[in-house]
Design a protein around this motif. Structure first.
Motif, PDB file in Angstrom:
ATOM      1  N   VAL A  34      60.296  42.262  48.426  1.00  0.00           N
ATOM      2  CA  VAL A  34      59.204  42.185  47.459  1.00  0.00           C
ATOM      3  C   VAL A  34      58.320  41.030  47.900  1.00  0.00           C
ATOM      4  O   VAL A  34      58.804  39.937  48.170  1.00  0.00           O
ATOM      5  N   ARG A  35      57.012  41.296  48.001  1.00  0.00           N
ATOM      6  CA  ARG A  35      56.067  40.261  48.417  1.00  0.00           C
ATOM      7  C   ARG A  35      55.134  39.925  47.264  1.00  0.00           C
ATOM      8  O   ARG A  35      54.670  40.815  46.553  1.00  0.00           O
ATOM      9  N   HIS A  36      54.874  38.619  47.116  1.00  0.00           N
ATOM     10  CA  HIS A  36      53.992  38.134  46.054  1.00  0.00           C
ATOM     11  C   HIS A  36      52.956  37.194  46.668  1.00  0.00           C
ATOM     12  O   HIS A  36      53.260  36.456  47.596  1.00  0.00           O
ATOM     13  N   LEU A  37      51.764  37.202  46.122  1.00  0.00           N
ATOM     14  CA  LEU A  37      50.735  36.214  46.454  1.00  0.00           C
ATOM     15  C   LEU A  37      50.391  35.462  45.187  1.00  0.00           C
ATOM     16  O   LEU A  37      50.175  36.067  44.143  1.00  0.00           O
ATOM     17  N   LYS A  42      42.244  32.302  36.463  1.00  0.00           N
ATOM     18  CA  LYS A  42      40.832  32.405  36.060  1.00  0.00           C
ATOM     19  C   LYS A  42      39.906  32.813  37.192  1.00  0.00           C
ATOM     20  O   LYS A  42      38.934  33.531  36.978  1.00  0.00           O
ATOM     21  N   THR A  43      40.203  32.355  38.426  1.00  0.00           N
ATOM     22  CA  THR A  43      39.285  32.627  39.541  1.00  0.00           C
ATOM     23  C   THR A  43      39.741  33.775  40.426  1.00  0.00           C
ATOM     24  O   THR A  43      38.961  34.278  41.228  1.00  0.00           O
ATOM     25  N   SER A  44      40.991  34.171  40.297  1.00  0.00           N
ATOM     26  CA  SER A  44      41.609  35.202  41.149  1.00  0.00           C
ATOM     27  C   SER A  44      41.626  34.811  42.623  1.00  0.00           C
ATOM     28  O   SER A  44      41.790  35.659  43.496  1.00  0.00           O
TER      29      SER A  44
END
Length: 69
Positions: A34-37, A42-44
Motif C-alpha cells: 500500500v502506497r501513501h503520499l 488545505k493546499t493539496s
C-alpha cells in the motif's frame, strides 16, 4: 494460524509504503503493498509525513517495538 508481517518504509520524502506478507503454517499465501503520499489538507500540495509515522518507520527499520498482531 495466519501470520502477518508488516514492513513500512519511506522511499522518498512524503511517501510511505507498507509491505504486508501473510503466511499460513509457514507458507507465504499473499503479499501486498500500500502506497501513501502525504498532502497538506488545505493546499493539496505534497508535504512531510507526520512525525509519528516517521518514528514508526525508523523503529521498524531498527527492529524496535515490533509486536505480533
Amino acid at each position: 494460524e495466519l501470520d502477518v508481517e508488516i514492513h513500512p518504509e519511506s522511499p522518498k520524502h512524503g511517501c510511505l509504503q507498507v509491505h504486508t506478507k501473510f503466511s499460513f503454517r509457514g507458507e507465504v499465501v499473499a503479499k501486498g503493498v500500500v502506497r501513501h503520499l502525504a498532502i497538506h489538507a488545505k493546499t493539496s500540495k505534497r508535504c512531510s509525513l507526520p512525525k509519528g509515522i516517521e518514528l514508526w518507520i525508523e523503529a521498524s527499520s531498527l527492529q524496535l517495538n515490533i509486536r505480533p498482531l
